[in-house]
Motif scaffolding. Sequence first.
Motif: not given
Length: 417
Positions: A66, A70, A215, A217-218, A220, A223, A353, A356
């Motif tokens: 990540p 980033r 982001s 990380w937000r 869902r 993820l 992305y 992640v």
Amino acid sequence: MGHVLARIPGGRDGRLMLVVALVDRVGSGLWAATSVLYFTYVAHLGLGEVGTLVATAGIAGIAGAPVGGRLADRLPLTRLLAAFQVLRALAAAGLLASGDYALLLVCSAVGGFGDRAASVLTKLYGTRIAGAERVRYQAVNRTIANAGWAVGGLGAAVALGAGSTAVYRCLLLGDAASFVAAALITLRCADAASPSRVVAAGPVSPVPAPVRVPSPWRDRAYLAYMVTDCVLFLDDAVFRVGLSLWAVRDTEAPHGLVPVLLVLNSVLVVALQVPLARFGSTSAAARRLLLPLSGAFAAAGIAMAASAGGGPVLASVSLLLAATAFTVAEMLHAVVSWELSVALAPEAAQGAYLGVHGLAQAAQRMVGPLAVTAAIATGPLGWTVFGTAVAGTCLVQHRLVRERLRRPAALPEPVRQ
């Protein structure tokens, strides 16, 4: 290899990055074939200490994916990738120069961090320069990388015949030198600008407008996709740990079959990865591949279970079938993952992305051996459950990504002043 190199997406820069992959993997093959022996016979470490070094590199690698992704949305990609390759070279040289275990742990962590970051950045560069042909480009890249890994491993095997400490040190120096060479070649490639910087500047205004980039990380849904992909990467642990250990402990197959199974995996990947890529050239096609991928995992688990139920012939045939099915699953999943990990990501935040998404493979390197050894400990039923569980995860992912693929990718939002 002619059919692979006939038409390389990305032009000159695409070809140069394939050379980077080849050089990188030759060096990595040298080290992978000798790392445990080096730590045991040259550094004089115990089994627990060697295991801790490997685990430390794996844990640090989880952060590398990540962080690298980033940074790629904010900095020039080729220079960033070259910097991480130099970092890997310094870590490898540090392993050679250090006689202190604490420093060896630091060097292992730095090397693991740089390795996973460089992997994400290499994938991102291919995505940006190849455009709509990104899946085919990644397939060619993977074929070249596998060939380089094999060359490095064979070179190490020949060199280790001498059995001297100097040979071990030279092989480690070769690994470090490969990263330096890869960095120098990378710097000859044109940069592939982040879409987030292009979008932020706008088509007419020379002054960048403040934007809020999505982001991961937000997100869902993304993820959840990443978590399911972590399960689908378990084929890696099968070939690194499970297949060999199961064959020699729980079947009557001759031990000489084990290297044949691993060679079979490499040969099939080199021969078939690029031809299979055309079946996942669009997002819809990649999603459809999850159905035969599910069947391949289920068949592989059943074949592994069957290998424990008879004599040497049945065990050998079953293991060959299992290795083939797991390799088919590996190749199909690679195609699906290359396409969906990008298609599900907003273009303006591809680096973040994909970084992640890189956690899926990094995390699998930690939990994968545990899952595989659990299957071995449970016996034939364990392998049946293993194959069925991964097959079921394919079906979950098939449903999970359906709605996301129907929606247009999100764009950066203007920041309210």
